[in-house]
Write a protein that holds these residues in place. Structure first.
Motif, PDB file in Angstrom:
ATOM      1  N   PRO A   1     -10.963  37.644  37.399  1.00  0.00           N
ATOM      2  CA  PRO A   1     -11.957  36.811  38.076  1.00  0.00           C
ATOM      3  C   PRO A   1     -12.448  35.617  37.263  1.00  0.00           C
ATOM      4  CG  PRO A   1     -12.417  39.123  38.486  1.00  0.00           C
ATOM      5  CD  PRO A   1     -11.322  39.074  37.456  1.00  0.00           C
ATOM      6  N   GLU A   2     -12.446  35.706  35.946  1.00  0.00           N
ATOM      7  CA  GLU A   2     -12.980  34.608  35.140  1.00  0.00           C
ATOM      8  C   GLU A   2     -12.135  33.337  35.229  1.00  0.00           C
ATOM      9  OE1 GLU A   2     -14.913  33.710  30.739  1.00  0.00           O
ATOM     10  OE2 GLU A   2     -13.933  35.631  31.096  1.00  0.00           O
ATOM     11  N   MET A   3     -10.958  33.424  35.835  1.00  0.00           N
ATOM     12  CA  MET A   3     -10.163  32.210  36.029  1.00  0.00           C
ATOM     13  C   MET A   3     -10.934  31.147  36.794  1.00  0.00           C
ATOM     14  SD  MET A   3      -6.283  33.544  36.847  1.00  0.00           S
ATOM     15  CE  MET A   3      -5.461  31.964  36.574  1.00  0.00           C
ATOM     16  N   VAL A   4     -11.848  31.599  37.662  1.00  0.00           N
ATOM     17  CA  VAL A   4     -12.607  30.663  38.495  1.00  0.00           C
ATOM     18  C   VAL A   4     -13.536  29.789  37.659  1.00  0.00           C
ATOM     19  CG1 VAL A   4     -14.641  32.102  38.973  1.00  0.00           C
ATOM     20  CG2 VAL A   4     -13.773  30.570  40.741  1.00  0.00           C
ATOM     21  N   ARG A   5     -13.786  30.169  36.417  1.00  0.00           N
ATOM     22  CA  ARG A   5     -14.674  29.400  35.554  1.00  0.00           C
ATOM     23  C   ARG A   5     -13.929  28.350  34.735  1.00  0.00           C
ATOM     24  NH1 ARG A   5     -17.893  32.601  31.720  1.00  0.00           N
ATOM     25  NH2 ARG A   5     -19.256  30.762  31.746  1.00  0.00           N
ATOM     26  N   TYR A   6     -12.610  28.351  34.815  1.00  0.00           N
ATOM     27  CA  TYR A   6     -11.809  27.303  34.179  1.00  0.00           C
ATOM     28  C   TYR A   6     -11.607  26.185  35.193  1.00  0.00           C
ATOM     29  CZ  TYR A   6     -10.481  30.538  30.404  1.00  0.00           C
ATOM     30  OH  TYR A   6     -10.493  31.397  29.344  1.00  0.00           O
ATOM     31  N   SER A   7     -11.846  24.960  34.809  1.00  0.00           N
ATOM     32  CA  SER A   7     -11.639  23.849  35.736  1.00  0.00           C
ATOM     33  C   SER A   7     -10.411  23.046  35.312  1.00  0.00           C
ATOM     34  CB  SER A   7     -12.869  22.942  35.776  1.00  0.00           C
ATOM     35  OG  SER A   7     -13.110  22.347  34.521  1.00  0.00           O
ATOM     36  N   ALA A   8      -9.746  22.479  36.307  1.00  0.00           N
ATOM     37  CA  ALA A   8      -8.534  21.696  36.042  1.00  0.00           C
ATOM     38  C   ALA A   8      -8.574  20.406  36.840  1.00  0.00           C
ATOM     39  CB  ALA A   8      -7.287  22.507  36.401  1.00  0.00           C
TER      40      ALA A   8
ATOM     41  N   ALA B   1       1.550   9.893  40.632  1.00  0.00           N
ATOM     42  CA  ALA B   1       2.885   9.296  40.563  1.00  0.00           C
ATOM     43  C   ALA B   1       3.850  10.241  41.233  1.00  0.00           C
ATOM     44  CB  ALA B   1       3.295   9.039  39.119  1.00  0.00           C
ATOM     45  N   MET B   2       4.899   9.710  41.823  1.00  0.00           N
ATOM     46  CA  MET B   2       5.851  10.550  42.542  1.00  0.00           C
ATOM     47  C   MET B   2       6.955  11.096  41.640  1.00  0.00           C
ATOM     48  SD  MET B   2       4.614  10.857  45.443  1.00  0.00           S
ATOM     49  CE  MET B   2       2.984  10.199  45.786  1.00  0.00           C
ATOM     50  N   SER B   3       7.106  10.529  40.464  1.00  0.00           N
ATOM     51  CA  SER B   3       8.158  10.987  39.551  1.00  0.00           C
ATOM     52  C   SER B   3       7.716  12.225  38.770  1.00  0.00           C
ATOM     53  CB  SER B   3       8.550   9.874  38.585  1.00  0.00           C
ATOM     54  OG  SER B   3       7.409   9.405  37.878  1.00  0.00           O
ATOM     55  N   GLU B   4       6.467  12.261  38.357  1.00  0.00           N
ATOM     56  CA  GLU B   4       5.930  13.408  37.635  1.00  0.00           C
ATOM     57  C   GLU B   4       4.411  13.423  37.760  1.00  0.00           C
ATOM     58  OE1 GLU B   4       6.904  13.159  33.537  1.00  0.00           O
ATOM     59  OE2 GLU B   4       5.865  11.255  33.215  1.00  0.00           O
ATOM     60  N   TYR B   5       3.843  14.602  37.585  1.00  0.00           N
ATOM     61  CA  TYR B   5       2.391  14.708  37.666  1.00  0.00           C
ATOM     62  C   TYR B   5       1.735  14.129  36.421  1.00  0.00           C
ATOM     63  CZ  TYR B   5       2.944  17.856  41.638  1.00  0.00           C
ATOM     64  OH  TYR B   5       3.264  18.388  42.863  1.00  0.00           O
ATOM     65  N   PRO B   6       0.516  13.599  36.572  1.00  0.00           N
ATOM     66  CA  PRO B   6      -0.248  13.223  35.378  1.00  0.00           C
ATOM     67  C   PRO B   6      -0.531  14.467  34.545  1.00  0.00           C
ATOM     68  CG  PRO B   6      -1.286  12.404  37.399  1.00  0.00           C
ATOM     69  CD  PRO B   6      -0.229  13.374  37.815  1.00  0.00           C
ATOM     70  N   SER B   7      -0.951  14.273  33.314  1.00  0.00           N
ATOM     71  CA  SER B   7      -1.306  15.426  32.490  1.00  0.00           C
ATOM     72  C   SER B   7      -2.473  16.166  33.121  1.00  0.00           C
ATOM     73  CB  SER B   7      -1.663  14.985  31.073  1.00  0.00           C
ATOM     74  OG  SER B   7      -2.765  14.098  31.082  1.00  0.00           O
ATOM     75  N   VAL B   8      -2.499  17.471  32.940  1.00  0.00           N
ATOM     76  CA  VAL B   8      -3.555  18.306  33.504  1.00  0.00           C
ATOM     77  C   VAL B   8      -4.540  18.647  32.392  1.00  0.00           C
ATOM     78  CG1 VAL B   8      -4.103  20.479  34.655  1.00  0.00           C
ATOM     79  CG2 VAL B   8      -1.992  19.262  35.224  1.00  0.00           C
ATOM     80  N   GLU B   9      -5.792  18.262  32.611  1.00  0.00           N
ATOM     81  CA  GLU B   9      -6.855  18.528  31.645  1.00  0.00           C
ATOM     82  C   GLU B   9      -7.637  19.744  32.101  1.00  0.00           C
ATOM     83  OE1 GLU B   9      -9.396  15.238  29.841  1.00  0.00           O
ATOM     84  OE2 GLU B   9     -10.839  16.275  31.158  1.00  0.00           O
ATOM     85  N   ILE B  10      -7.833  20.685  31.205  1.00  0.00           N
ATOM     86  CA  ILE B  10      -8.492  21.956  31.531  1.00  0.00           C
ATOM     87  C   ILE B  10      -9.738  22.117  30.673  1.00  0.00           C
ATOM     88  CG2 ILE B  10      -8.242  24.469  31.429  1.00  0.00           C
ATOM     89  CD1 ILE B  10      -5.133  23.758  31.891  1.00  0.00           C
ATOM     90  N   THR B  11     -10.821  22.498  31.314  1.00  0.00           N
ATOM     91  CA  THR B  11     -12.060  22.790  30.599  1.00  0.00           C
ATOM     92  C   THR B  11     -12.340  24.280  30.712  1.00  0.00           C
ATOM     93  OG1 THR B  11     -12.921  20.587  31.130  1.00  0.00           O
ATOM     94  CG2 THR B  11     -14.499  22.232  30.358  1.00  0.00           C
ATOM     95  N   THR B  12     -12.493  24.946  29.591  1.00  0.00           N
ATOM     96  CA  THR B  12     -12.718  26.384  29.566  1.00  0.00           C
ATOM     97  C   THR B  12     -14.180  26.693  29.881  1.00  0.00           C
ATOM     98  OG1 THR B  12     -13.374  26.547  27.238  1.00  0.00           O
ATOM     99  CG2 THR B  12     -10.993  26.498  27.721  1.00  0.00           C
ATOM    100  N   PRO B  13     -14.492  27.955  30.153  1.00  0.00           N
ATOM    101  CA  PRO B  13     -15.890  28.317  30.425  1.00  0.00           C
ATOM    102  C   PRO B  13     -16.826  27.966  29.270  1.00  0.00           C
ATOM    103  CG  PRO B  13     -14.439  30.080  31.119  1.00  0.00           C
ATOM    104  CD  PRO B  13     -13.577  29.094  30.383  1.00  0.00           C
ATOM    105  N   GLU B  14     -16.295  27.901  28.064  1.00  0.00           N
ATOM    106  CA  GLU B  14     -17.113  27.571  26.901  1.00  0.00           C
ATOM    107  C   GLU B  14     -17.213  26.069  26.661  1.00  0.00           C
ATOM    108  OE1 GLU B  14     -15.818  31.473  27.141  1.00  0.00           O
ATOM    109  OE2 GLU B  14     -14.467  29.789  26.774  1.00  0.00           O
TER     110      GLU B  14
END
Length: 242
Positions: A56-63, A70-83
């Motif tokens: 369940p704690e996955m819901v506290r990580y934001s992405a 872009a259609m060739s590749e996705y931009p980088s994915v930035e993730i913020t942890t619960p902390e």
């Protein structure tokens, strides 16, 4: 027939992580651009994703996507942890943290804009809910508010006619969003324990799922498939067609 407008657009770059609200995005054949394009495989269960159901704690990580679409590749994915720690998709420390917290072996899965499996939510392309139905569910549940993030929709519609659950009468019909995009509304979204998890603190409220089961036969929100791709914007008008 004009039925309302798009109140909010939400995509989830990482499956089961908190999504990002965006002002505009492209609707692809599989759904919103980049929705569920990255995921964690639960290697303790063959062919299974690691999701809020198991951890369940996955819901506290934001992405969020840190860049332009872009259609060739996705931009980088930035993730913020619960902390509050900021990481990038692919950081070994992120996978290690999830393994330690979930007590499961995981591996990272990702796709490109051209090879996302059709049906990014596994069930259908796009999930939508309406403001009127959220307001009615709040009344049925008896709480001060119902956070739409519990249901992980892609589109929140503000209805012109505030009739709760009217979207369930749209099955087999098409809706047009803005100038380009067309969706076909197909069926109910059947709910599971994920709706019980508070998106802010991951605490459980079993009474919400019990309410949805008792009052709505375990259904809330509807699934739609993409008929015509294009760009949508928050505030776009939504029209219904037979």
């Amino acid at each position: 027939m004009l039925i309302g407008h798009i109140e909010e657009i939400v995509r989830h770059p990482v499956k089961s992580f908190r999504g990002e609200s965006v002002a505009e995005t492209n609707v692809m054949e599989y759904g919103l651009y980049g929705d569920r394009s990255h995921a964690f495989s639960d290697d303790t269960g063959k062919g299974k994703y690691l999701t809020i159901t198991q951890f369940p704690e996955m819901v506290r990580y934001s992405a969020r996507f840190a860049g332009e679409e872009a259609m060739s590749e996705y931009p980088s994915v930035e993730i913020t942890t619960p902390e509050g720690k900021v990481m990038n998709w692919g950081d070994a420390a992120l996978a290690l943290e999830l393994e330690e917290k979930s007590k499961r072996k995981v591996s990272l899965l990702s796709y490109t804009p051209e090879n996302v499996p059709l049906g990014a939510i596994e069930e259908e392309h796009i999930q939508l809910v309406t403001d009127a139905s959220l307001e009615k569910l709040k009344e049925l549940w008896g709480e001060s508010a119902v956070d739409h993030r519990r249901f992980r929709p892609n589109l929140i519609l503000s209805l012109k006619d505030k009739t709760p659950f009217i979207e369930e009468s749209w099955f087999g019909k098409r809706i047009k969003i803005g100038r380009e995009v067309e969706l076909q509304v197909n069926r109910h979204c059947e709910r599971c324990m994920i709706v019980t998890v508070d998106p802010d603190n991951a605490e459980r409220s079993p009474s919400l799922l019990k309410t949805v089961f008792k009052e709505r036969q375990n259904n809330f929100g509807v699934y739609a498939s993409v008929i015509k791709t294009g760009k949508i914007h928050s505030g776009d008008e939504v029209h219904l067609f037979d």
